[in-house]
Design a protein around this motif. Sequence first.
Motif, PDB file in Angstrom:
ATOM      1  N   GLN A 206      33.875  -7.842  26.135  1.00 27.08           N
ATOM      2  CA  GLN A 206      32.314  -8.548  26.244  1.00 27.08           C
ATOM      3  C   GLN A 206      31.327  -7.564  25.546  1.00 27.08           C
ATOM      4  O   GLN A 206      31.061  -7.318  24.815  1.00 27.08           O
ATOM      5  CB  GLN A 206      32.572  -9.409  27.305  1.00 27.08           C
ATOM      6  N   LEU A 207      31.208  -6.837  27.364  1.00 24.44           N
ATOM      7  CA  LEU A 207      30.064  -6.006  27.095  1.00 24.44           C
ATOM      8  C   LEU A 207      30.433  -4.250  26.012  1.00 24.44           C
ATOM      9  O   LEU A 207      29.502  -4.509  25.271  1.00 24.44           O
ATOM     10  CB  LEU A 207      30.418  -5.107  28.709  1.00 24.44           C
ATOM     11  N   ALA A 208      31.480  -3.884  25.798  1.00 28.42           N
ATOM     12  CA  ALA A 208      31.692  -3.317  25.062  1.00 28.42           C
ATOM     13  C   ALA A 208      31.721  -3.054  23.990  1.00 28.42           C
ATOM     14  O   ALA A 208      31.515  -2.730  23.324  1.00 28.42           O
ATOM     15  CB  ALA A 208      33.052  -2.551  25.725  1.00 28.42           C
ATOM     16  N   ARG A 209      32.241  -4.067  23.416  1.00 32.14           N
ATOM     17  CA  ARG A 209      32.377  -4.818  21.963  1.00 32.14           C
ATOM     18  C   ARG A 209      30.430  -5.217  21.455  1.00 32.14           C
ATOM     19  O   ARG A 209      29.999  -4.898  20.804  1.00 32.14           O
ATOM     20  CB  ARG A 209      33.013  -6.188  21.512  1.00 32.14           C
ATOM     21  N   TRP A 210      29.653  -6.056  23.008  1.00 29.86           N
ATOM     22  CA  TRP A 210      28.071  -5.524  22.091  1.00 29.86           C
ATOM     23  C   TRP A 210      28.068  -4.733  22.061  1.00 29.86           C
ATOM     24  O   TRP A 210      26.742  -4.392  21.610  1.00 29.86           O
ATOM     25  CB  TRP A 210      27.625  -6.353  23.441  1.00 29.86           C
ATOM     26  N   LEU A 211      28.011  -3.158  23.312  1.00 30.56           N
ATOM     27  CA  LEU A 211      27.323  -2.027  22.626  1.00 30.56           C
ATOM     28  C   LEU A 211      27.943  -2.044  21.724  1.00 30.56           C
ATOM     29  O   LEU A 211      26.930  -0.508  20.913  1.00 30.56           O
ATOM     30  CB  LEU A 211      28.081  -1.090  23.730  1.00 30.56           C
ATOM     31  N   GLN A 212      28.804  -1.608  20.905  1.00 30.24           N
ATOM     32  CA  GLN A 212      29.321  -1.833  19.028  1.00 30.24           C
ATOM     33  C   GLN A 212      28.187  -1.460  18.643  1.00 30.24           C
ATOM     34  O   GLN A 212      28.180  -1.154  17.394  1.00 30.24           O
ATOM     35  CB  GLN A 212      30.966  -1.555  19.223  1.00 30.24           C
ATOM     36  N   GLY A 213      27.298  -3.204  18.504  1.00 30.06           N
ATOM     37  CA  GLY A 213      27.397  -2.900  17.642  1.00 30.06           C
ATOM     38  C   GLY A 213      25.650  -2.782  17.802  1.00 30.06           C
ATOM     39  O   GLY A 213      24.256  -2.811  17.025  1.00 30.06           O
ATOM     40  N   ARG A 214      25.102  -1.901  18.800  1.00 31.08           N
ATOM     41  CA  ARG A 214      23.445  -1.290  19.067  1.00 31.08           C
ATOM     42  C   ARG A 214      23.535  -0.557  19.025  1.00 31.08           C
ATOM     43  O   ARG A 214      24.918   0.983  18.404  1.00 31.08           O
ATOM     44  CB  ARG A 214      23.227  -0.824  20.747  1.00 31.08           C
ATOM     45  N   THR A 215      22.076   0.083  17.868  1.00 32.47           N
ATOM     46  CA  THR A 215      22.809   1.478  16.955  1.00 32.47           C
ATOM     47  C   THR A 215      22.035   2.785  17.741  1.00 32.47           C
ATOM     48  O   THR A 215      22.413   3.917  17.026  1.00 32.47           O
ATOM     49  CB  THR A 215      21.085   1.205  15.946  1.00 32.47           C
ATOM     50  N   GLU A 216      21.757   2.179  19.250  1.00 33.05           N
ATOM     51  CA  GLU A 216      22.108   4.098  19.833  1.00 33.05           C
ATOM     52  C   GLU A 216      22.729   4.826  20.850  1.00 33.05           C
ATOM     53  O   GLU A 216      23.436   5.624  20.569  1.00 33.05           O
ATOM     54  CB  GLU A 216      20.816   3.155  21.436  1.00 33.05           C
ATOM     55  N   ILE A 217      24.210   3.389  20.476  1.00 27.52           N
ATOM     56  CA  ILE A 217      25.677   3.699  20.602  1.00 27.52           C
ATOM     57  C   ILE A 217      26.213   4.525  19.292  1.00 27.52           C
ATOM     58  O   ILE A 217      26.239   3.638  18.046  1.00 27.52           O
ATOM     59  CB  ILE A 217      26.474   2.613  21.152  1.00 27.52           C
ATOM     60  N   ALA A 218      26.619   5.945  19.531  1.00 25.02           N
ATOM     61  CA  ALA A 218      27.427   6.502  17.986  1.00 25.02           C
ATOM     62  C   ALA A 218      29.130   5.795  18.463  1.00 25.02           C
ATOM     63  O   ALA A 218      29.406   5.715  17.240  1.00 25.02           O
ATOM     64  CB  ALA A 218      26.860   8.205  18.491  1.00 25.02           C
ATOM     65  N   GLN A 219      29.654   5.763  19.676  1.00 29.12           N
ATOM     66  CA  GLN A 219      30.955   5.325  19.965  1.00 29.12           C
ATOM     67  C   GLN A 219      31.481   4.909  21.204  1.00 29.12           C
ATOM     68  O   GLN A 219      30.021   5.434  22.333  1.00 29.12           O
ATOM     69  CB  GLN A 219      31.505   6.666  20.240  1.00 29.12           C
ATOM     70  N   VAL A 220      31.961   3.617  21.484  1.00 29.53           N
ATOM     71  CA  VAL A 220      32.791   3.348  22.583  1.00 29.53           C
ATOM     72  C   VAL A 220      33.341   3.447  22.921  1.00 29.53           C
ATOM     73  O   VAL A 220      35.165   3.206  21.558  1.00 29.53           O
ATOM     74  CB  VAL A 220      32.007   1.848  22.454  1.00 29.53           C
ATOM     75  N   GLN A 221      34.154   4.228  24.101  1.00 25.77           N
ATOM     76  CA  GLN A 221      35.021   4.609  24.417  1.00 25.77           C
ATOM     77  C   GLN A 221      35.832   3.161  25.211  1.00 25.77           C
ATOM     78  O   GLN A 221      35.522   3.504  26.488  1.00 25.77           O
ATOM     79  CB  GLN A 221      35.406   5.798  25.069  1.00 25.77           C
ATOM     80  N   HIS A 222      36.521   2.253  24.309  1.00 21.23           N
ATOM     81  CA  HIS A 222      37.124   1.707  25.805  1.00 21.23           C
ATOM     82  C   HIS A 222      38.760   1.458  24.834  1.00 21.23           C
ATOM     83  O   HIS A 222      38.560   0.541  23.971  1.00 21.23           O
ATOM     84  CB  HIS A 222      36.720   0.280  25.346  1.00 21.23           C
ATOM     85  N   PRO A 223      40.102   2.026  25.611  1.00 23.23           N
ATOM     86  CA  PRO A 223      41.553   1.885  24.731  1.00 23.23           C
ATOM     87  C   PRO A 223      41.649  -0.044  24.464  1.00 23.23           C
ATOM     88  O   PRO A 223      42.529   0.732  22.789  1.00 23.23           O
ATOM     89  CB  PRO A 223      42.029   1.694  25.984  1.00 23.23           C
ATOM     90  N   ALA A 224      41.155  -0.884  24.836  1.00 23.32           N
ATOM     91  CA  ALA A 224      41.465  -1.672  24.231  1.00 23.32           C
ATOM     92  C   ALA A 224      40.970  -2.508  22.506  1.00 23.32           C
ATOM     93  O   ALA A 224      41.301  -3.844  22.342  1.00 23.32           O
ATOM     94  CB  ALA A 224      41.558  -3.199  25.129  1.00 23.32           C
ATOM     95  N   LEU A 225      39.678  -1.389  22.722  1.00 25.85           N
ATOM     96  CA  LEU A 225      38.711  -2.592  21.139  1.00 25.85           C
ATOM     97  C   LEU A 225      39.868  -0.722  19.780  1.00 25.85           C
ATOM     98  O   LEU A 225      39.301   0.822  20.169  1.00 25.85           O
ATOM     99  CB  LEU A 225      37.894  -1.802  21.311  1.00 25.85           C
ATOM    100  N   ALA A 226      39.617  -1.292  19.206  1.00 26.77           N
ATOM    101  CA  ALA A 226      39.972  -0.621  17.612  1.00 26.77           C
ATOM    102  C   ALA A 226      38.920  -0.090  17.612  1.00 26.77           C
ATOM    103  O   ALA A 226      37.580  -0.103  17.635  1.00 26.77           O
ATOM    104  CB  ALA A 226      40.713  -1.632  16.340  1.00 26.77           C
ATOM    105  N   GLY A 227      39.625   1.394  17.353  1.00 24.25           N
ATOM    106  CA  GLY A 227      38.335   2.477  16.526  1.00 24.25           C
ATOM    107  C   GLY A 227      38.077   3.045  17.786  1.00 24.25           C
ATOM    108  O   GLY A 227      37.645   4.666  17.351  1.00 24.25           O
TER     109      GLY A 227
END
Length: 406
Positions: A271-292
């Motif tokens: 849930q937190l990783a997905r939320w961080l995917q939408g934040r402009t400060e973050i270029a990339q989220v590395q979480h194996p269960a998330l597409a991308g």
Amino acid sequence: MPCMSKIATDLIHHPYQPPAGFNAPQPGVYKASTVIFPTVAAMRARNWKTKTGYTYGLHGTPTSFTLEERIATLEGGKHCLLVPSGLAAIASVNMALLKAGDEVLLPDNVYGPSKALAEGELKNWGITHQLYDPMDPQDLHARISTRTRLVWLEAPGSVTMEFGPLEELAAVCRKEGVTTALDNTWGAGLAFNGFDAGADIVVQALTKYPSGGGDVLMGSIVTRDDALHQQIKLCNMRVGWGVGINDVETVLRSLPSIALRYRAHDLAARQLARWLQGRTEIAQVQHPALAGSPGHGHWRALCGPAGDAAQDDGNGGLAAGLFSVVFQDSFSMAEVDAFCDALRLFKLGYSWGGPVSLVVPYDIPLMRSAALGTWKHKGVLVRFSVGLEAVQDLQADLAQALGTLG
Ligand SMILES: Cc1ncc(COP(=O)(O)O)c(C=O)c1O
């Protein structure tokens, strides 16, 4: 004083024997350095290599044997050895299997101290090492030589979180007759079965999810092969690895809840990783269960939900409560450090798997092989270990700390 000496003896050699037949859900706690034998003949006949009797505390008590059996079950293996830490498990496998002139191969995203061990003690003992690209079985294959005795596997890398094609990497080693050892701390024996993925040896830092409290250091070495187990056990005996029974008791107490805790950490982290995917400060989220995320397809094949991917709500399969973010290049290391300092619920601290959420900023280019070039990001990476706090409180904490960035 004569009276005193009598009481001293009476208190040590007391005649009372508790009645047999005590039974409780939690296994008993047996602590010992010395084990007492009924006769000299029994003492001479006892064999420390087996689990059919007891010889000395270092070689096991009913309590440590019980935890070994449960961890072997957790990993889907046959034999387990307990050692004082996860790093000791890695060191023990290296010491048991490698000798001067041999080479060991490590994934470039391996747990850092494992690399340090290869660069330090292993090198001093005449054992060389090479790093391989964890996402590329061909690169691994090209590095295997007649001197390669052991290949370490780890998925995902516990800081940068790329999930390699484990089964393919293990298959390359099997074809070349090289033993593989998997650091399965992330999977914890729950997200996937390390032996079914092709590993010969599966180690885990029980310090993380099996302990679950952030208060124990312990490692396990699990095998299916009898000879491999004996080889590592013999080495452990010679070097004197042992575990404290109070710590064993703590892990035995936590183990029944591991599946529930692991899933709770997992859901909150996603849930937190997905939320961080939408934040402009973050270029990339590395979480194996998330597409991308790099290696998402490999995670999906090994740990993902069975059946139709279109039916998955994003929470199917299993993953640890661990993920990393790469900040936009525009944020300096000092700014990212300030973000970490601003967090209130996420504490600054190494390790993971406990109830308290943790955060660590890393300078990844310093940790990776420039020659392999497997890390392409320029921004600073921050690794989060999500604990068991309410997820909305953790999200609010991340939001307020991001808000402090310029
Ligand atoms: C992937 C991995 N393996 C092994 C270890 C070592 O465990 P320990 O701290 O018990 O030595 C760690 C610790 O952080 C880890 O993250």
